[in-house]
Design an enzyme around this catalytic site. Structure first.
Site, PDB file in Angstrom:
ATOM      1  CD  GLU A   1      42.327  50.232  40.988  1.00 45.53           C
ATOM      2  OE1 GLU A   1      41.156  49.853  41.071  1.00 45.53           O
ATOM      3  OE2 GLU A   1      43.127  50.185  41.953  1.00 45.53           O
TER       4      GLU A   1
ATOM      5  CB  THR B   1      40.540  42.928  44.590  1.00 44.33           C
ATOM      6  OG1 THR B   1      40.282  43.843  45.664  1.00 44.33           O
ATOM      7  CG2 THR B   1      39.859  43.437  43.332  1.00 44.33           C
TER       8      THR B   1
END
Length: 309
Positions: free
Chosen positions: A130, A183
């Site tokens: 991530e 994102t």
């Protein structure tokens, strides 16, 4: 065993009121990874499908390989793997696309090596995927993808994660519209401070969500699906979001909100029949503004990643 094929599921992060602390896994979509032993200590990404050529094959910058590299370094192992990644969901979908790749990769490596670590101990390595993908090693996608179920991240320092039981008849309707939300951009627009009133209201809904899930109180779950902090800001990035949300609730959903950073939207329903109606209603709402969308209906996936034959 020299090769293994693993599926890791998509996830819904935040779950309305639980920004960066709530996440759940669904049955589909998800990513598939094939990991094969090499005779040297290199990590090589051999192939990526389903990404339209957008993802790098540089093993130091891809979410599927970085967790494997970190995992091997932690164990002090000089082992090499070839990696084939099959993307089964859109990039930047708000469904935990990078998390599914990260989890599938490190889970596969651990299995091939005889499981030197328990599955829950793989979480810090998956989180590094991530960090590569979006600049933040948050766990609200990778934790449910790895552990399955509905997951709460109580703390990041130290990392403290636990699962919450959910009602058997709780269904998730997911819709991914054909629009793109980055994102990093979706995190950048968020405010660093919130008012005391909003914080208090949000804490009440977080508590209500947990209590509703654990007691199978569907009405309480629905009442708790109100986000006073994140949704009002991120919703501006999703065309016709409020029309889609209204369509979901009118079709019988308990509640509806943004999945992760968006643009995907999710809704909770009691029972599959209602969840199917909700998914169809959300799809129609997007189509009315000429946006094509893909829908999924699922219970909350308790298994997490799995080995495919």
């Amino acid at each position: 065993m020299d090769s293994i094929r693993v599926f890791a599921p998509a996830t819904v992060a935040n779950v309305a009121c639980g920004f960066d602390i709530f996440g759940l896994a669904v049955d589909n979509p998800g990513d598939e990874v094939i990991l094969t032993r090499r005779n040297d200590n290199k990590i090589v990404i051999r192939e990526i499908t389903g990404d339209a050529g957008k993802l790098t094959i540089d093993e130091t910058r891809n979410a599927v390989s970085v967790p494997v590299i970190k995992y091997l370094a932690h164990l002090g192992l000089q082992t090499g793997f070839d990696i084939v990644l099959h993307k089964k969901m859109a990039l930047g979908s708000g469904l935990g696309s990078s998390s599914a790749s990260s989890v599938a990769g490190v889970f596969a490596a651990n299995k091939l090596l005889g499981e030197p670590l328990s599955t829950d101990k793989l979480l810090p390595f998956a989180m590094e995927g991530e960090r590569v993908a979006c600049g933040s090693a948050h766990a609200d996608n990778v934790a449910p993808a790895l552990l399955g179920g509905f997951v709460v991240i109580r703390s990041y320092a130290p990392l403290d994660v636990f699962k919450v039981p959910v009602p058997d008849n709780l269904y998730v309707s997911l819709i991914h519209p054909d629009v793109e939300v980055n994102t990093k951009d979706a995190r950048h627009i968020l405010k660093n401070e919130v008012s005391m009133n909003k914080a208090i209201s949000q804490m009440g809904n977080v508590s209500g969500m947990i209590a509703g899930l654990m007691s199978s109180d569907y009405a309480l779950i629905g009442r708790s699906m109100v986000d006073f902090i994140i949704e009002p800001i991120r919703s501006i990035l999703i065309p016709s979001f409020f029309e889609v949300k209204m369509a979901a609730t009118e079709a019988g959903a308990l509640g509806c909100s943004i999945s992760g950073a968006g643009p995907s939207v999710f809704a909770f329903s009691e029972g599959r029949e209602t969840a199917e109606k909700v998914a169809a209603a959300m799809k129609t709402a997007f189509e009315q503004v000429n946006i094509q969308a893909t829908t999924y209906v699922s219970t909350i996936n308790q298994a997490g990643p799995k080995i495919l034959e």
